[in-house]
Design a protein around this motif. Structure first.
Motif, PDB file in Angstrom:
ATOM      1  N   LEU A 172      51.726 -19.626  40.361  1.00  0.00           N
ATOM      2  CA  LEU A 172      52.932 -20.344  40.000  1.00  0.00           C
ATOM      3  C   LEU A 172      52.749 -21.056  38.663  1.00  0.00           C
ATOM      4  N   ALA A 173      53.881 -21.315  38.010  1.00  0.00           N
ATOM      5  CA  ALA A 173      53.861 -22.021  36.733  1.00  0.00           C
ATOM      6  C   ALA A 173      53.433 -23.473  36.953  1.00  0.00           C
ATOM      7  N   PRO A 174      52.930 -24.133  35.915  1.00  0.00           N
ATOM      8  CA  PRO A 174      52.454 -25.521  36.080  1.00  0.00           C
ATOM      9  C   PRO A 174      53.571 -26.509  36.382  1.00  0.00           C
ATOM     10  N   TYR A 175      54.816 -26.167  36.060  1.00  0.00           N
ATOM     11  CA  TYR A 175      55.939 -27.065  36.326  1.00  0.00           C
ATOM     12  C   TYR A 175      56.523 -26.852  37.722  1.00  0.00           C
ATOM     13  N   ALA A 176      55.996 -25.900  38.468  1.00  0.00           N
ATOM     14  CA  ALA A 176      56.464 -25.644  39.825  1.00  0.00           C
ATOM     15  C   ALA A 176      55.991 -26.746  40.766  1.00  0.00           C
ATOM     16  N   GLN A 177      56.672 -26.883  41.899  1.00  0.00           N
ATOM     17  CA  GLN A 177      56.212 -27.797  42.930  1.00  0.00           C
ATOM     18  C   GLN A 177      55.050 -27.145  43.675  1.00  0.00           C
ATOM     19  N   ASP A 178      53.893 -27.765  43.617  1.00  0.00           N
ATOM     20  CA  ASP A 178      52.688 -27.250  44.258  1.00  0.00           C
ATOM     21  C   ASP A 178      52.680 -27.694  45.721  1.00  0.00           C
ATOM     22  N   VAL A 179      52.703 -26.741  46.632  1.00  0.00           N
ATOM     23  CA  VAL A 179      52.752 -27.073  48.054  1.00  0.00           C
ATOM     24  C   VAL A 179      51.525 -27.861  48.487  1.00  0.00           C
ATOM     25  N   ARG A 180      50.408 -27.705  47.781  1.00  0.00           N
ATOM     26  CA  ARG A 180      49.209 -28.461  48.113  1.00  0.00           C
ATOM     27  C   ARG A 180      49.384 -29.952  47.840  1.00  0.00           C
ATOM     28  N   LYS A 181      50.394 -30.296  47.006  1.00  0.00           N
ATOM     29  CA  LYS A 181      50.661 -31.693  46.685  1.00  0.00           C
ATOM     30  C   LYS A 181      51.919 -32.204  47.395  1.00  0.00           C
ATOM     31  N   SER A 182      52.353 -31.485  48.416  1.00  0.00           N
ATOM     32  CA  SER A 182      53.509 -31.932  49.186  1.00  0.00           C
ATOM     33  C   SER A 182      53.271 -33.318  49.774  1.00  0.00           C
ATOM     34  N   ARG A 183      54.326 -34.114  49.828  1.00  0.00           N
ATOM     35  CA  ARG A 183      54.222 -35.432  50.461  1.00  0.00           C
ATOM     36  C   ARG A 183      54.333 -35.334  51.982  1.00  0.00           C
ATOM     37  N   GLY A 184      54.485 -34.130  52.474  1.00  0.00           N
ATOM     38  CA  GLY A 184      54.452 -33.925  53.908  1.00  0.00           C
ATOM     39  C   GLY A 184      55.752 -34.256  54.613  1.00  0.00           C
ATOM     40  N   ARG A 185      55.641 -34.368  55.914  1.00  0.00           N
ATOM     41  CA  ARG A 185      56.795 -34.623  56.774  1.00  0.00           C
ATOM     42  C   ARG A 185      56.787 -36.079  57.244  1.00  0.00           C
ATOM     43  N   ARG A 186      57.945 -36.585  57.564  1.00  0.00           N
ATOM     44  CA  ARG A 186      58.013 -37.966  58.047  1.00  0.00           C
ATOM     45  C   ARG A 186      57.211 -38.122  59.337  1.00  0.00           C
ATOM     46  N   LEU A 187      57.284 -37.133  60.210  1.00  0.00           N
ATOM     47  CA  LEU A 187      56.504 -37.134  61.442  1.00  0.00           C
ATOM     48  C   LEU A 187      55.444 -36.045  61.335  1.00  0.00           C
ATOM     49  N   PRO A 188      54.160 -36.389  61.347  1.00  0.00           N
ATOM     50  CA  PRO A 188      53.110 -35.387  61.172  1.00  0.00           C
ATOM     51  C   PRO A 188      53.149 -34.307  62.251  1.00  0.00           C
ATOM     52  N   GLU A 189      52.833 -33.091  61.846  1.00  0.00           N
ATOM     53  CA  GLU A 189      52.757 -31.956  62.766  1.00  0.00           C
ATOM     54  C   GLU A 189      51.501 -31.154  62.461  1.00  0.00           C
ATOM     55  N   GLU A 190      51.073 -30.387  63.447  1.00  0.00           N
ATOM     56  CA  GLU A 190      49.965 -29.478  63.227  1.00  0.00           C
ATOM     57  C   GLU A 190      50.400 -28.365  62.273  1.00  0.00           C
ATOM     58  N   PRO A 191      49.506 -27.874  61.434  1.00  0.00           N
ATOM     59  CA  PRO A 191      49.887 -26.818  60.489  1.00  0.00           C
ATOM     60  C   PRO A 191      50.160 -25.503  61.198  1.00  0.00           C
ATOM     61  N   SER A 192      50.929 -24.667  60.536  1.00  0.00           N
ATOM     62  CA  SER A 192      51.158 -23.308  61.009  1.00  0.00           C
ATOM     63  C   SER A 192      50.003 -22.419  60.559  1.00  0.00           C
ATOM     64  N   ALA A 193      49.637 -21.486  61.401  1.00  0.00           N
ATOM     65  CA  ALA A 193      48.560 -20.560  61.045  1.00  0.00           C
ATOM     66  C   ALA A 193      49.020 -19.467  60.103  1.00  0.00           C
ATOM     67  N   THR A 194      50.331 -19.290  59.961  1.00  0.00           N
ATOM     68  CA  THR A 194      50.852 -18.137  59.202  1.00  0.00           C
ATOM     69  C   THR A 194      51.805 -18.508  58.083  1.00  0.00           C
TER      70      THR A 194
END
Length: 402
Positions: free
Chosen positions: A18-40
């Protein structure tokens, strides 16, 4: 603010490129209520899928875009419009090398809050609950995905990521500037989960917003022509349309109207997308740094049409406003549709027993503002055909919206 971003973004592995100006999912602020990650699936893909599987999304199939659903099988509904917006947005996102999942999630969710009968229903509800904060379809979309969808065992709403919620609320730009009041439901939500209303949204959400413009500019020509609101000769009075109609006549002289209409639409979409890509790349190059933070902190939209294209689209929109959205037949039907919504609201408010059992108790409270909002939530979730059926159930005469 609770966040599960590091855990959720870690699985599955991030796909680079992805381009450097894209939103990086690794830097997501997450969800208001934490959940377990999806495997897929990555977080934004989960958001997209939750929107697609929601009750509110299915209901869009029988909600008005411009023409009431029973006027013809070929007219667009809010559902088909949302799918077309998503396709255009996804293509633009791929060309700009930004996150397609986030772009698609915002595009698919952007109309979830529309009530029955489109903007006619919105006007009616806004007037009906003016003393309770008014009604805004964008704010209602936020209510749908954070409160009104009740399908998961652990929470109300869809528990989407911060970035998807931000994009849904701010895809048309920052809120609260130039003396424009922020809809009350958005302020209420941001008091417990700050979406930072004063900045621009991600480039992905901005793409979704312009894809919406591209879709309805082209597709309302299609629906308007099919509804006999104007002729090709009248449409040729708009320079942008005339340019492509003339080119079509040179390439395919004598083309039948159905093919001519489709070829015009696809050329218009291509022209708008190409212009947007060129102007957006120019604006990206002018950013102080090619980062997602620079996009949010910019002084203007990063995703945009050129000034020349914007001027041509204003002419086209003025034509559609006059010949389609304000066409006497459309105005007559939408006026009757507004009456249906107002009468339903008044009946439910004064007679909570007319509501379904699961909606009655909250409508019998002592707070008239809360009651008005509750009834508006119920009506906003209705499809066109459900609203008509409800009116027939509760009243002796129902307008024929034809």
């Amino acid at each position: 603010m609770a966040s599960d971003a590091p855990r959720e973004a870690a699985a599955p592995a991030f796909q680079g490129g992805l381009a450097p100006y894209a939103q990086d999912v690794r830097k997501s602020r997450g969800r208001r209520l934490p959940e377990e990650p999806s495997a897929t699936r990555r977080p934004y893909a989960r958001d997209r899928d939750r929107i697609l599987h929601s009750t509110a999304f299915r209901r869009l199939n029988h909600k008005t875009q411009v023409f009431i659903y029973h006027e013809g099988d070929h007219y667009r509904s809010r559902l088909t419009h949302s799918l077309e917006v998503s396709q255009i947005a996804r293509s633009i996102a791929r060309a700009l090398r930004v996150d397609e999942d986030l772009t698609e999630a915002v595009a698919l969710a952007h109309d979830l809050g529309h009530p029955p009968f489109g903007h006619a229903g919105e006007r009616a509800l806004d007037a009906a609950i003016a003393d309770a904060g008014g009604f805004d379809h964008n704010a209602q979309s936020l209510r749908v995905v954070t409160k009104l969808e009740r399908i998961y065992g652990g929470f109300d709403g869809l528990n989407l990521t911060w970035e998807t919620l931000e994009g849904l609320v701010k895809h048309n730009g920052p809120l609260g500037g130039e003396g424009k009041p922020v809809p009350e439901p958005i302020l209420d939500y941001c008091a417990m989960h700050d979406l930072e209303l004063g900045t621009y949204s991600s480039i992905e959400a901005q793409i979704a917003a312009l894809a919406d413009d591209i879709a309805y500019n082209a597709h309302d020509i299609d629906d308007g022509y099919r509804a006999d609101c104007f002729t090709f000769a009248e449409l040729a009075g708009i320079p942008l349309a005339r340019r492509y109609l003339d080119a079509l006549d040179e390439t395919y002289p004598g083309l039948d109207p159905t093919r001519r209409l489709y070829e015009l639409k696809r050329r218009l979409i291509t022209a708008m997308v190409d212009d947007l890509l060129e102007e957006t790349r120019r604006r990206i190059a002018a950013l102080p740094a090619e980062t997602a933070d620079s996009v949010r902190g910019a002084k203007r939209e990063t995703v945009a049409f050129s000034e020349a294209m914007r001027a041509e689209l204003e002419q086209l929109h003025a034509f559609l406003f006059d010949r389609v959205y304000r066409h006497p037949r459309v105005m007559r039907i939408m006026g009757a549709a507004e009456d249906i919504v107002v009468e339903l609201f008044n009946r439910y408010t004064h007679d909570p027993g007319a509501l379904p059992p699961e909606w009655r108790d909250a409508a019998r409270g002592d707070d008239p503002r809360a009651t008005a909002r509750h009834v508006a939530d119920f009506i906003a979730g209705q499809t066109d055909r459900y609203a008509i059926a409800e009116h027939r159930r509760l009243f002796d005469a129902t307008p024929d919206l034809r």
